[in-house]
Design an enzyme around this catalytic site. Sequence first.
Site, PDB file in Angstrom:
ATOM      1  N   LYS A 145      33.752  39.608  73.394  1.00 47.85           N
ATOM      2  CA  LYS A 145      33.674  38.261  73.962  1.00 47.85           C
ATOM      3  C   LYS A 145      34.281  38.214  75.372  1.00 47.85           C
ATOM      4  CE  LYS A 145      33.650  33.976  74.725  1.00 47.85           C
ATOM      5  NZ  LYS A 145      32.870  32.813  74.496  1.00 47.85           N
ATOM      6  N   CYS A 149      35.573  29.497  80.472  1.00 44.51           N
ATOM      7  CA  CYS A 149      35.407  30.863  79.975  1.00 44.51           C
ATOM      8  C   CYS A 149      35.434  31.895  81.086  1.00 44.51           C
ATOM      9  CB  CYS A 149      34.113  30.953  79.202  1.00 44.51           C
ATOM     10  SG  CYS A 149      34.131  29.796  77.842  1.00 44.51           S
TER      11      CYS A 149
HETATM   12  N1  SAJ Z   1      28.239  30.718  88.917  1.00 43.92           N
HETATM   13  C1  SAJ Z   1      28.107  31.224  90.205  1.00 43.92           C
HETATM   14  N2  SAJ Z   1      27.084  32.078  90.487  1.00 43.92           N
HETATM   15  C2  SAJ Z   1      26.180  32.451  89.534  1.00 43.92           C
HETATM   16  C3  SAJ Z   1      26.313  31.950  88.230  1.00 43.92           C
HETATM   17  C4  SAJ Z   1      27.363  31.087  87.934  1.00 43.92           C
HETATM   18  O1  SAJ Z   1      28.899  30.908  91.107  1.00 43.92           O
HETATM   19  O2  SAJ Z   1      25.261  33.200  89.865  1.00 43.92           O
HETATM   20  C5  SAJ Z   1      29.356  29.796  88.576  1.00 43.92           C
HETATM   21  C6  SAJ Z   1      28.871  28.435  88.039  1.00 43.92           C
HETATM   22  O3  SAJ Z   1      28.588  27.520  89.067  1.00 43.92           O
HETATM   23  C7  SAJ Z   1      30.047  28.011  87.178  1.00 43.92           C
HETATM   24  C8  SAJ Z   1      30.594  29.326  86.628  1.00 43.92           C
HETATM   25  O4  SAJ Z   1      30.083  30.340  87.501  1.00 43.92           O
HETATM   26  O5  SAJ Z   1      31.058  27.396  87.946  1.00 43.92           O
HETATM   27  C9  SAJ Z   1      30.240  29.679  85.210  1.00 43.92           C
HETATM   28  O6  SAJ Z   1      28.997  29.140  84.844  1.00 43.92           O
HETATM   29  P1  SAJ Z   1      27.958  29.789  83.826  1.00 43.92           P
HETATM   30  O7  SAJ Z   1      26.870  28.804  83.693  1.00 43.92           O
HETATM   31  O8  SAJ Z   1      27.530  31.129  84.270  1.00 43.92           O
HETATM   32  O9  SAJ Z   1      28.784  30.041  82.467  1.00 43.92           O
HETATM   33  P2  SAJ Z   1      29.647  29.075  81.502  1.00 43.92           P
HETATM   34  O10 SAJ Z   1      31.082  29.216  81.851  1.00 43.92           O
HETATM   35  O11 SAJ Z   1      29.074  27.703  81.450  1.00 43.92           O
HETATM   36  O12 SAJ Z   1      29.375  29.764  80.082  1.00 43.92           O
HETATM   37  C10 SAJ Z   1      29.843  31.060  79.845  1.00 43.92           C
HETATM   38  C11 SAJ Z   1      28.736  31.935  79.298  1.00 43.92           C
HETATM   39  N3  SAJ Z   1      29.111  33.348  79.350  1.00 43.92           N
HETATM   40  C12 SAJ Z   1      28.326  34.274  79.901  1.00 43.92           C
HETATM   41  O13 SAJ Z   1      27.287  34.037  80.486  1.00 43.92           O
HETATM   42  C13 SAJ Z   1      28.821  35.673  79.761  1.00 43.92           C
HETATM   43  C14 SAJ Z   1      28.442  31.591  77.860  1.00 43.92           C
HETATM   44  O14 SAJ Z   1      27.519  32.515  77.300  1.00 43.92           O
HETATM   45  C15 SAJ Z   1      29.737  31.646  77.072  1.00 43.92           C
HETATM   46  O15 SAJ Z   1      29.554  31.312  75.744  1.00 43.92           O
HETATM   47  C16 SAJ Z   1      30.689  30.657  77.666  1.00 43.92           C
HETATM   48  O16 SAJ Z   1      30.944  31.031  79.020  1.00 43.92           O
HETATM   49  C17 SAJ Z   1      31.953  30.751  76.842  1.00 43.92           C
HETATM   50  O17 SAJ Z   1      32.230  29.800  76.107  1.00 43.92           O
HETATM   51  O18 SAJ Z   1      32.590  31.791  76.874  1.00 43.92           O
END
Ligand code: SAJ
Length: 406
Positions: free
Chosen positions: A201, A255
């Site tokens: 995880k 996360c």
């Molecule tokens: N972000 C960027 N650039 C990108 C992608 C995302 O700057 O290319 C930023 C987003 O704007 C945001 C953050 O990263 O601020 C995270 O966003 P996200 O949509 O990628 O992920 P979370 O935090 O909403 O959800 C994550 C997911 N983990 C992964 O993709 C490995 C989800 O699968 C998990 O279940 C969740 O965390 C968790 O609960 O751990």
Amino acid sequence: MINVIGLGYIGLPTALMMASHGVEVIGTDYNKELVDTLNAGKTTFKEKGLDELFDAAVKAGIRFTTEYQVTDTYIVSVPTPYDKFSKKVDACYVVAAVKDVMKVCPKGATIVIESTVSPGTIEKYVRPVIEADGFKIGEDLNLVHAPERIIPGNMVYELLHNNRTIGADDRAVGEKIKELYSSFCEGEIVVTDIRTAEMTKVVENTFRAVNIAFANELAKICRHDNMDVYEIIRICNMHPRVNILQPGPGVGGHCISVDPWFLVGDYPSLAKVIDESMRTNDGMPDFVLNRIYEIMKENGMTDIARVGLYGLTYKENVDDMRESPTLQLLESQQRHLAAGLKVYDPFIEKDVVANQYHDLDEFLAAVNFVVIMVKHNEIRENMEKLAGKVVLDCHNICGLPGVYHI
Ligand code: SAJ
């Protein structure tokens, strides 16, 4: 019957999903207000498909209470905050929930911990608490770790379709819990040991954090020499084995911006790339703030109160502000005694920061420099309203001529 402990962002959808798939579920949360809201027929946060799922679960007989139930299976999904200074996970809520379960559970019950914990947490904090009470793990009580993987904004779909990991001491217990999750989960469910499940995880979220940091670092390098980072990433990604993520104003959420610190906290001399990546991501709101000052100067602007941040949530189309880059930027701005930035987010109805607006048109009328911090659909659909304004587009969604980027 399944007793789901903790009805937050993960516990609630999980409880609803099981209930709507024919499992008898009682949801428990110590927050009476939250339980009252659910019992009044209302959900506690906005999420695509959640209200429909809630209705289906209520029809199927789900109940909500502040009391722990006497049953053979518990799912614990309480928060696991981390200490900002030590970078270590604080398992206090998990430990408290396990202790409360132990007060009521019958011999042979299973506790499934869904909360994200750092590798070794269950060994270090949960097992000793159980054994201290004279319980024998594997006989009096079984332990399972089933970390969640769903992404806010698409939780309902991902709960149904994502593959899952189940870590258990005992294969048979793991298989039993696998069967429970199979009641709704259409993805593949892997059964492994607890330590491996904990590690996967955290590693998944770390993979993403490190890759986002790489994109953010590229953005900084390209800014330094005025190159177009988006075009560079687009071309690189045409390579069959390259898949660079997108730079942004920072990383929020509970996360990706948190879990990798668990590895840094536990392995400070080994987790070097991770440490540096997290610092890069955490530094992005400050980088954006500096860009704001730079662009103001370039445009002869002196009044920060004419600058507006669009978006308060940590990402698009959710109402979740945890660790949001906008909040980090505002904090930083206050430290620099430059308070005055205006803020607006269509998903945040309550007043949470100073100078906050609740109407897009009023917000835009109050500023002449807009910083797109979050790419909500609302702003994508109202791009024409930005015409004539100075725009810093932190997500490259704007497409208007003369727009600034990070
Ligand atoms: N972000 C960027 N650039 C990108 C992608 C995302 O700057 O290319 C930023 C987003 O704007 C945001 C953050 O990263 O601020 C995270 O966003 P996200 O949509 O990628 O992920 P979370 O935090 O909403 O959800 C994550 C997911 N983990 C992964 O993709 C490995 C989800 O699968 C998990 O279940 C969740 O965390 C968790 O609960 O751990």
